[in-house]
Design a protein around this motif. Structure first.
Motif, mmCIF file in Angstrom:
data_model
loop_
_atom_site.group_PDB
_atom_site.id
_atom_site.type_symbol
_atom_site.label_atom_id
_atom_site.label_comp_id
_atom_site.label_asym_id
_atom_site.label_seq_id
_atom_site.Cartn_x
_atom_site.Cartn_y
_atom_site.Cartn_z
ATOM 1 N N LEU A 189 20.722 1.213 32.898
ATOM 2 C CA LEU A 189 22.129 1.190 32.483
ATOM 3 C C LEU A 189 22.960 0.374 33.462
ATOM 4 C CD1 LEU A 189 24.589 2.255 30.848
ATOM 5 C CD2 LEU A 189 24.592 4.240 32.394
ATOM 6 N N ALA A 190 23.867 -0.440 32.886
ATOM 7 C CA ALA A 190 24.878 -1.161 33.654
ATOM 8 C C ALA A 190 26.202 -0.945 32.932
ATOM 9 C CB ALA A 190 24.538 -2.647 33.757
ATOM 10 N N SER A 191 27.195 -0.425 33.643
ATOM 11 C CA SER A 191 28.453 -0.079 32.972
ATOM 12 C C SER A 191 29.638 -0.306 33.903
ATOM 13 C CB SER A 191 28.437 1.380 32.526
ATOM 14 O OG SER A 191 28.386 2.236 33.662
ATOM 15 N N ARG A 192 30.813 -0.380 33.273
ATOM 16 C CA ARG A 192 32.077 -0.444 33.993
ATOM 17 C C ARG A 192 33.123 0.304 33.185
ATOM 18 N NH1 ARG A 192 36.849 -3.166 34.584
ATOM 19 N NH2 ARG A 192 37.563 -3.476 36.752
ATOM 20 N N LEU A 193 33.830 1.235 33.837
ATOM 21 C CA LEU A 193 34.823 2.058 33.166
ATOM 22 C C LEU A 193 36.109 2.098 33.996
ATOM 23 C CD1 LEU A 193 31.826 3.728 33.214
ATOM 24 C CD2 LEU A 193 33.008 4.993 31.430
ATOM 25 N N ASP A 194 37.203 2.436 33.341
ATOM 26 C CA ASP A 194 38.489 2.640 34.010
ATOM 27 C C ASP A 194 38.910 4.088 33.805
ATOM 28 O OD1 ASP A 194 38.699 0.022 34.875
ATOM 29 O OD2 ASP A 194 39.766 -0.647 33.084
ATOM 30 N N LEU A 195 39.191 4.764 34.918
ATOM 31 C CA LEU A 195 39.573 6.178 34.868
ATOM 32 C C LEU A 195 40.984 6.352 35.406
ATOM 33 C CD1 LEU A 195 38.840 9.189 34.437
ATOM 34 C CD2 LEU A 195 37.954 9.200 36.785
ATOM 35 N N ASN A 196 41.812 7.064 34.651
ATOM 36 C CA ASN A 196 43.168 7.402 35.074
ATOM 37 C C ASN A 196 43.321 8.919 35.056
ATOM 38 O OD1 ASN A 196 44.556 4.660 35.239
ATOM 39 N ND2 ASN A 196 43.726 4.600 33.170
ATOM 40 N N VAL A 197 43.707 9.476 36.193
ATOM 41 C CA VAL A 197 43.840 10.921 36.364
ATOM 42 C C VAL A 197 45.252 11.229 36.860
ATOM 43 C CG1 VAL A 197 43.015 12.932 37.668
ATOM 44 C CG2 VAL A 197 41.386 11.253 36.823
ATOM 45 N N THR A 198 45.796 12.351 36.417
ATOM 46 C CA THR A 198 47.104 12.814 36.867
ATOM 47 C C THR A 198 46.924 14.062 37.710
ATOM 48 O OG1 THR A 198 48.177 11.937 34.886
ATOM 49 C CG2 THR A 198 49.390 13.574 36.155
ATOM 50 N N SER A 199 47.499 14.041 38.913
ATOM 51 C CA SER A 199 47.439 15.181 39.824
ATOM 52 C C SER A 199 48.834 15.801 39.924
ATOM 53 C CB SER A 199 46.962 14.734 41.212
ATOM 54 O OG SER A 199 47.037 15.796 42.136
ATOM 55 N N ARG A 200 48.902 17.128 39.787
ATOM 56 C CA ARG A 200 50.179 17.847 39.839
ATOM 57 C C ARG A 200 50.144 18.888 40.947
ATOM 58 N NH1 ARG A 200 49.147 17.013 34.420
ATOM 59 N NH2 ARG A 200 50.845 16.031 33.227
ATOM 60 N N PHE B 69 44.797 19.087 37.753
ATOM 61 C CA PHE B 69 44.360 17.734 37.428
ATOM 62 C C PHE B 69 44.138 17.627 35.921
ATOM 63 C CE2 PHE B 69 43.303 18.222 41.844
ATOM 64 C CZ PHE B 69 43.492 16.971 42.414
ATOM 65 N N SER B 70 44.339 16.422 35.402
ATOM 66 C CA SER B 70 44.050 16.142 33.995
ATOM 67 C C SER B 70 43.675 14.669 33.871
ATOM 68 C CB SER B 70 45.249 16.457 33.100
ATOM 69 O OG SER B 70 46.359 15.653 33.450
ATOM 70 N N VAL B 71 42.787 14.378 32.929
ATOM 71 C CA VAL B 71 42.359 12.998 32.676
ATOM 72 C C VAL B 71 43.337 12.378 31.699
ATOM 73 C CG1 VAL B 71 40.528 11.529 31.785
ATOM 74 C CG2 VAL B 71 39.949 13.547 33.139
ATOM 75 N N SER B 72 44.037 11.340 32.146
ATOM 76 C CA SER B 72 44.986 10.644 31.261
ATOM 77 C C SER B 72 44.253 9.736 30.295
ATOM 78 C CB SER B 72 45.987 9.837 32.095
ATOM 79 O OG SER B 72 46.656 10.660 33.025
ATOM 80 N N THR B 73 43.423 8.847 30.836
ATOM 81 C CA THR B 73 42.638 7.940 29.985
ATOM 82 C C THR B 73 41.295 7.669 30.648
ATOM 83 O OG1 THR B 73 43.615 5.975 31.024
ATOM 84 C CG2 THR B 73 44.662 6.799 28.989
ATOM 85 N N LEU B 74 40.311 7.435 29.816
ATOM 86 C CA LEU B 74 38.975 7.004 30.245
ATOM 87 C C LEU B 74 38.535 5.902 29.294
ATOM 88 C CD1 LEU B 74 36.436 7.227 31.967
ATOM 89 C CD2 LEU B 74 35.666 9.095 30.501
ATOM 90 N N ARG B 75 38.480 4.685 29.799
ATOM 91 C CA ARG B 75 38.187 3.526 28.960
ATOM 92 C C ARG B 75 36.915 2.848 29.430
ATOM 93 N NH1 ARG B 75 40.004 -2.094 28.466
ATOM 94 N NH2 ARG B 75 40.780 -1.924 30.604
ATOM 95 N N VAL B 76 36.053 2.526 28.486
ATOM 96 C CA VAL B 76 34.800 1.830 28.788
ATOM 97 C C VAL B 76 35.025 0.344 28.614
ATOM 98 C CG1 VAL B 76 32.364 1.598 28.231
ATOM 99 C CG2 VAL B 76 33.474 3.825 28.036
ATOM 100 N N PRO C 59 41.967 10.099 25.868
ATOM 101 C CA PRO C 59 42.682 11.045 26.727
ATOM 102 C C PRO C 59 42.110 12.455 26.599
ATOM 103 C CG PRO C 59 43.911 10.725 24.717
ATOM 104 C CD PRO C 59 42.654 9.880 24.587
ATOM 105 N N GLY C 60 42.670 13.372 27.383
ATOM 106 C CA GLY C 60 42.356 14.799 27.233
ATOM 107 C C GLY C 60 41.336 15.277 28.237
ATOM 108 N N GLY C 61 40.859 16.501 27.968
ATOM 109 C CA GLY C 61 39.886 17.112 28.868
ATOM 110 C C GLY C 61 40.496 18.242 29.663
ATOM 111 N N ASP C 62 39.812 19.387 29.692
ATOM 112 C CA ASP C 62 40.258 20.539 30.480
ATOM 113 C C ASP C 62 39.622 20.465 31.859
ATOM 114 O OD1 ASP C 62 41.675 21.488 28.283
ATOM 115 O OD2 ASP C 62 39.931 22.581 27.522
ATOM 116 N N CYS C 63 40.447 20.529 32.906
ATOM 117 C CA CYS C 63 39.964 20.405 34.286
ATOM 118 C C CYS C 63 40.104 21.736 35.017
ATOM 119 C CB CYS C 63 40.747 19.332 35.042
ATOM 120 S SG CYS C 63 40.597 17.671 34.332
ATOM 121 N N THR C 64 39.086 22.112 35.736
ATOM 122 C CA THR C 64 39.095 23.318 36.565
ATOM 123 C C THR C 64 38.959 22.903 38.024
ATOM 124 O OG1 THR C 64 36.697 23.570 36.292
ATOM 125 C CG2 THR C 64 38.119 24.760 34.748
ATOM 126 N N VAL C 65 39.694 23.602 38.880
ATOM 127 C CA VAL C 65 39.705 23.300 40.315
ATOM 128 C C VAL C 65 39.083 24.473 41.057
ATOM 129 C CG1 VAL C 65 41.133 22.761 42.315
ATOM 130 C CG2 VAL C 65 41.785 21.901 40.061
#
Length: 249
Positions: free
Chosen positions: A107-118, A89-96, A232-238
């Motif tokens: 806190l009140a928030s809204r974000l958009d998360l896009n992840v790629t699974s291989r 897995f990897s994080v493609s984009t994380l937008r606030v 973008p970015g981020g190292d993901c561990t499974v």
């Protein structure tokens, strides 16, 4: 009376006024004493039951060892044929989209998360249950969401996209102050959790727990009503979570 005549034995004389006297017994004449009766000790219980229990235990241990050997052999053959590998897995984009910390620390928030699974496997497909995720910053939860369940074929890449939001989350004073000041960007991490199984031809395995952690992200907070740029970015561990009776490993 002539010699050789038969003389009958003399009768025992009775004592005057008492019972008649009888000749002494053999034991009395020889002076032997009669031993008291002593019962023979009981024989020990047969050991057949103990031997049967030992045989059953030995058979059970041997059967268990045989099953372990067969399972290890089957696992080795499976690994040699399919070479299973964990998904990536990897994080493609994380937008606030919106982010607001009130003066009371809520806190009140809204974000958009896009992840790629291989799926790096050439012969195995993955079957995913819905994936829940949380976006954290400094240990504080700044957004929660989920991805729908899906099937990932062998050797494929699957993009995942979902919104995350939170409303009324109470923050401590230090965390709330830090989020207000660091409008240029705050460190973030994404935690995902689901259950996944493997499909091999027409065979489907039981689903097991899976936890994904993506670190090293930087989230830019929006200024006013304008959404912040995607990060973008981020190292993901499974990590796989196996449950054996009451224990999870």
């Amino acid at each position: 009376m002539s010699d050789g005549a038969y003389l009958p034995p003399s009768k025992p004389t009775a004592r005057p006024g008492g019972p008649p006297a009888f000749p002494p017994t053999k034991a009395q004449s020889t002076g032997a004493t009669r031993l008291a009766y002593r019962p023979y000790p009981a024989k020990a219980a047969p050991r057949r039951r103990r031997g049967l229990c030992c045989s059953c235990c030995l058979c059970f241990v041997m059967l268990l060892a045989l099953l372990v050997i067969l399972a290890a052999l089957a696992g080795g053959i499976f690994y040699a044929i399919y070479r299973p590998r964990r998904p990536a897995f990897s994080v493609s984009t994380l937008r606030v989209v919106s982010f607001n910390v009130s003066s009371s620390g809520h806190l009140a928030s809204r974000l958009d998360l896009n992840v790629t699974s291989r799926n790096p496997n050439k012969k195995l497909a993955y079957l995913y249950d819905p994936i829940t995720f949380s976006i954290l910053s400094g240990g504080a939860d700044i957004g929660d969401g989920s991805f729908s369940a899906f099937v990932q074929d062998a050797g494929s890449v699957t993009p995942l996209s979902a919104p995350a939001s939170i409303s009324g989350q109470s923050l401590d004073a230090a965390t709330a102050s830090g989020l207000r000041r660091n409008r240029g960007g705050v460190p973030a991490e994404v935690e995902m959790e689901t259950k996944a199984g493997v499909k091999i031809g027409g065979l489907k395995t039981k689903r097991i727990g899976m936890k994904v952690r993506c670190e090293g992200l930087t989230v830019a907070l929006p200024a006013g009503k304008k959404a912040a740029a995607a990060s973008p970015g981020g190292d993901c561990t499974v990590k796989l979570r196996l449950k054996i009776w009451k224990w999870s490993i």
